[in-house]
Design a protein around this motif. Structure first.
Motif, PDB file in Angstrom:
ATOM      1  N   LEU A  81      -7.514  50.783  66.393  1.00 13.59           N
ATOM      2  CA  LEU A  81      -6.763  51.568  65.182  1.00 13.59           C
ATOM      3  C   LEU A  81      -6.710  52.767  65.641  1.00 13.59           C
ATOM      4  N   MET A 123     -11.964  47.676  67.695  1.00 17.15           N
ATOM      5  CA  MET A 123     -12.357  48.586  66.740  1.00 17.15           C
ATOM      6  C   MET A 123     -11.292  49.564  67.079  1.00 17.15           C
ATOM      7  N   ARG A 178     -12.397  57.147  54.829  1.00 15.41           N
ATOM      8  CA  ARG A 178     -11.447  56.257  55.659  1.00 15.41           C
ATOM      9  C   ARG A 178     -12.912  55.576  56.379  1.00 15.41           C
ATOM     10  N   ARG A 185     -17.027  49.654  70.595  1.00 17.81           N
ATOM     11  CA  ARG A 185     -15.963  49.464  69.090  1.00 17.81           C
ATOM     12  C   ARG A 185     -14.937  48.992  70.268  1.00 17.81           C
ATOM     13  N   ARG A 227      -4.072  54.459  67.581  1.00 10.33           N
ATOM     14  CA  ARG A 227      -2.892  54.332  68.422  1.00 10.33           C
ATOM     15  C   ARG A 227      -2.995  54.819  69.656  1.00 10.33           C
ATOM     16  N   VAL A 262     -12.358  46.403  58.260  1.00 10.40           N
ATOM     17  CA  VAL A 262     -10.744  46.283  58.903  1.00 10.40           C
ATOM     18  C   VAL A 262     -12.218  45.774  60.105  1.00 10.40           C
TER      19      VAL A 262
END
Lengths: 325, 304, 275
Positions: C74, C71, B186, C66, C76, B193
């Motif tokens: 990511l 970030m 991951r 983040r 949900r 990303v």
């Protein structure tokens, strides 16, 4: 250690980074949609398979109804069809294969996971089992005809001569028959049962084994009273999937089961299975017979589908149980 | 109690010390040893068929191996000699068709299952369909291809056989590809990303290259299985005694020979020549299958 | 659907030097589903300085970091109320493409995560991604030099990145992140998986990098913050409403946070009374 901020190469005047280009963004959306489309395709494919076979079978289903499943005559000319002998043959051969192949498969799984062997030897046996699975079914059929049947025939005839009053040994082994077919079938499902059982046994947390040995069990007491019961759901799932495989197996049976539409408890009598019947009759079938064979195909599909789904559900349930422990 | 009374008490109520000595002959260890011996025997018995098959292949098939096998056509009833060159070509062509159909489809669907929509309902249904397809009897793949292709095109053909084989390959490809992609860590995907990759770029630049060895393993295993299948070809490609390439062109819309069907057909014939050829063809087929298995294993175990 | 950030407005090279923060991060409420993870935290990330985020576990410092390059998208169930101004534009505005944001902000993670490719390709990854038209070899070398890794790997650029040691892998990840010369570099506990010597090397690196880059670093190691950070933000945990919600307790010059904190909670934390 000295670090170097690298002023030997001048920095760029323009920024290096830029946002994703229009084509990158577009391609992203298209590709994501395309992958989704592929999954839809798979689902529709499965539906299509069911519909196609079912659809072609429908006229025969309407005409013969459920008596198809209970009748034993197969007469193309008179238009009377029944697949009871084939259903019997399918179930009997698969059950025998499950008992034999299941026993050897689970034993092999225990053999490979309960510290019987040094690692190198374990790998050797694992590879042998995997290679067993790789041999094509038709080659097993060939081997069965020319090697297995001649080898077991003397023993079978002896059993028929001396123990013929037991229904299982009621007839002579004239060549192909239930027993050779079931034996080859069990060889073919052994790897499946062994592999999945191995996974279940390996997934047992070490502390369970430690607990058993800590109580002073012998090796086999630990295995039979603790390890196998813990892995029971997975092993059961393995057996069910092995059964599913046996039910659908075609070639080895077509070559070894004798292709005779009879129902008999005798291990040595020839018989027929749904898959073998399809393999044998389809190529030569006329229009009428084809529809009837489609009906038989539907029955086979149903049986294997149900058994496989049950097997999958058990395995999924077994591993989720493990996960929550 | 006085000290004297205590001493008396301990010596007269002697506690029985447990017997810690090793003994082979008590019931429990005897049972365990017996079961172990039985297991060893069972394991060895289970290995016998493999060796028996391989030995028979080498003995009966190996004796007939010659170049002629690969260049000549199958013999008719009372002919001597002959070969199965066209069957090898047919197998290669049909497995090729099956791969072209099943591999891109399978991997693309697996990308969705692993990366874009792993928890969606549609993914669950697709996984269920793939697992169901793994249990599809190979004869039914042939029945389906018969109904969907042969009846529609009006002829037995290599593509019909290829489509039946593709049906059997797809589930393996999907499930192993999904597994391989899930094994990509991951945090590696997070790095991509973080660098500003679109979801598709993460897949193409990081996930697929990293998962490639595992996916190739799965594909090769699926190919090995397809190469050995007989039932799906029985009434889709049928069989042929002629080459696929006629007059310089590859004619696929006609009955096509294959190694597996040849073995099946010849095994039932009462002619020694054909039976010998069946063994030789089996040797060739098993050789191909085993080589593919070994290659897939070598790729799968490649370390960084 | 989303308009890309206009390259004329956002430059990775020049930093605004008029006192405007490189990133102005104002979190009013940050949710994961129904769980309020962070509230009321306004931290300006100043250009060409190192801003440190410290606080007890669960205070949301990684979450805040983040949020600066989206970030958290990511996950949900992530919901964000507030704004994060990156060179004048709110990156959470609906017309902003998060992928574009991440092109301009680099990130180094807690666990070293080089790609399973050669060292060269790892560093070149961002350059290739942005279709860099300049000399790739030069840029790769420059990034590796800046990350203090060049001398160790210059003869084995073709080796897989994962074959390096932990500390080297992390420096490789730093090289990868700075190869595209982003204006801001986010570092999420970059040394927590490394031994003390590798840690020291990377801290030294950070002090050199801040001449060119703006850095925001999350650390659970107070001494590290004292060593490298110019400004420090201390986040605490609010357990008053039946959950653990992080919030900004105090922000200021590092020296002042550690030697003369204004808040009682800060005082207790830097004295080691809880962690």
């Amino acid at each position: 250690m000295a670090t170097n901020t690298g002023q030997t190469i001048p920095d760029s005047d323009e920024p290096i980074s830029s946002p994703p280009t229009g084509s990158e963004v577009l391609f992203d959306r298209i590709f994501r949609g395309f992958t989704r489309g592929c999954t839809w395709f798979i689902i529709l494919l499965v539906i299509y398979i069911v519909v196609e076979i079912g659809g072609k079978a429908f006229p025969a289903m309407k005409e013969y109804g459920l008596s198809f499943l209970t009748s034993t005559t197969w007469d193309v000319n008179k238009g009377r069809f029944g697949i009871l002998p084939e259903i019997w043959g399918t179930l009997y051969s698969s059950l025998l294969a499950l008992i034999i192949g299941g026993f050897f498969g689970v034993t092999m799984a225990i053999f490979l996971t309960q510290d019987f062997l040094p690692h190198k030897l374990q790998m050797v046996f694992k590879n042998i089992v995997e290679l067993l699975a790789a041999i094509p079914s038709v080659v097993y059929g060939l081997w069965g005809i020319f090697v297995l049947i001649p080898i077991i025939r003397p023993a079978c005839d002896w059993m028929n001569a001396h123990l013929g009053w037991i229904p299982f040994f009621g007839t002579t082994l004239s060549g192909p028959g239930m027993l050779p077919a079931a034996l080859v079938l069990s060889i073919m499902i052994l790897p499946t049962v062994a592999a999945i059982s191995q996974d279940s046994l390996l997934a047992i947390p070490p502390r369970v084994k430690e607990a058993a040995y800590g109580m002073g069990t012998t090796r086999w007491e630990a295995i039979l009273r603790v390890m196998v019961p813990t892995a029971a759901h997975g092993i059961f799932g393995a057996l069910v999937l092995g059964l599913g495989r046996a039910l659908g197996e075609t070639m080895a049976l077509a070559m070894l089961v004798g292709n005779s539409n009879q129902i008999s408890l005798s291990l040595f009598s020839p018989a027929n299975t749904l898959a073998a019947m399809l393999a044998l009759n389809f190529p030569e079938a006329g229009r009428n017979e084809t529809q009837v064979l489609m009906y038989a195909a539907v029955i086979l599909l149903l049986i294997t589908l149900v058994v496989n789904v049950i097997g999958q559900v058990i395995i999924t349930w077994a591993s989720s149980e493990r996960g929550s422990k | 109690m006085t000290q004297a009374e205590l001493n008396l008490a301990t010596t007269s109520d002697m506690v029985e010390l447990p017997n810690l000595r090793r003994s082979l002959w008590d019931r429990r260890s005897l049972t365990s040893a017996g079961l172990s011996i039985g297991t060893w025997i069972a394991a060895l018995v289970a290995c016998v068929p493999l060796f028996s098959v391989l030995i028979m292949l080498i003995i009966r098939g190996g004796s007939k191996i010659s170049l002629a096998l690969f260049t000549e056509l199958p013999p008719t009833a009372f002919e001597m000699g002959g070969g199965f060159g066209n069957a090898i070509v047919g197998t290669l062509v049909m497995v090729g068709i099956a791969s072209i159909l099943s591999v891109p489809l399978g991997i693309t669907a697996a990308v969705f299952l692993s990366e874009f929509g792993p928890t969606t309902k549609i993914a669950e249904i697709t996984r269920f369909c793939a697992k169901t397809l793994t249990g599809l009897p190979s004869i039914l793949a042939g029945v389906f291809a018969y109904a969907a292709v042969v009846l529609v095109t009006g002829t037995y053909s290599a593509p019909a056989g290829g489509i039946a084989l593709a049906l059997l390959m797809v589930p393996t490809v999907i499930l192993t590809a999904e597994e391989s992609m899930k094994m990509v860590p991951r945090i590696m995907k997070d790095a991509a990303v973080g660098m500003g990759c679109t979801q598709t770029q993460v897949v193409w630049k990081v996930v697929l290259p990293t998962a490639m060895p595992g996916m190739i393993t799965g594909v090769i295993l699926a190919v090995a299985r397809a190469a050995g299948e007989t039932a799906p070809l029985l009434f889709t490609a049928l069989f042929s005694n002629y080459w696929l390439i006629q007059g310089g062109k590859l004619e696929v819309m006609q009955p096509t020979a294959s190694l597996a069907v040849l073995i099946y057909n010849f095994s039932g014939m009462p002619f020694e020549n054909q039976i010998e050829l069946a063994w030789a063809a089996s040797l060739v087929l098993v050789f191909i299958v085993l080589v593919l298995n070994l290659v897939s294993r070598a790729i799968g175990e490649r370390k960084i | 659907m989303t308009a890309a950030l206009d390259t004329q407005e956002i430059t990775s090279g020049d930093q605004p030097t008029n006192g405007r923060p490189a990133i102005d991060c104002k979190i009013d409420e940050l949710y994961y589903g129904d769980f309020l993870a962070v509230r009321d935290s306004h931290v300006p990330i100043e250009p060409k300085k190192i801003t440190g985020f410290i606080g007890p576990s669960g205070c949301g410092k990684s979450t805040v970091l983040r949020s600066l390059n989206r970030m958290n998208d990511l996950i949900r169930s992530f919901r964000f109320k507030g704004h994060v101004l990156f060179q004048g534009q709110d990156i959470y505005a609906s017309e902003v493409d998060p992928v574009a944001v991440r092109r301009h902000i680099g990130m180094v993670f807690q666990q070293p995560n080089p790609f399973s490719m050669s060292i060269y390709e790892n560093v070149a990854f961002g350059l290739r991604l942005n279709r860099y038209k300049g000399n790739l070899n030069n840029s790769v070398q420059k990034a590796l030099e800046r990350a203090g890794l060049w001398s160790e790997v210059k003869d084995k650029l073709k080796n897989n990145g994962l074959s390096l040691s932990g500390g080297q892998q992390q420096r490789l990840c730093i090289a990868r992140a700075i190869a595209t010369e982003p204006s801001v570099l986010l570092m999420d506990e970059p040394c927590s998986a490394l031994d003390p010597i590798a840690t020291r090397t990377i801290e030294q690196l950070m002090l050199e990098l801040k001449e060119k880059y703006t850095i925001a670093i999350v650390t659970h190691n107070m001494q590290q913050a004292m060593r490298v950070a110019d400004k420090t933000a201390f986040l605490g945990v609010d357990i008053s409403h039946n959950g653990r919600t992080g919030y900004l307790v105090e922000y200021g010059v590092t020296k002042q946070i550690f030697e003369a904190p204004q808040e009682e909670l800060t005082k207790e934390y830097v004295r080691g009374e809880f962690s």
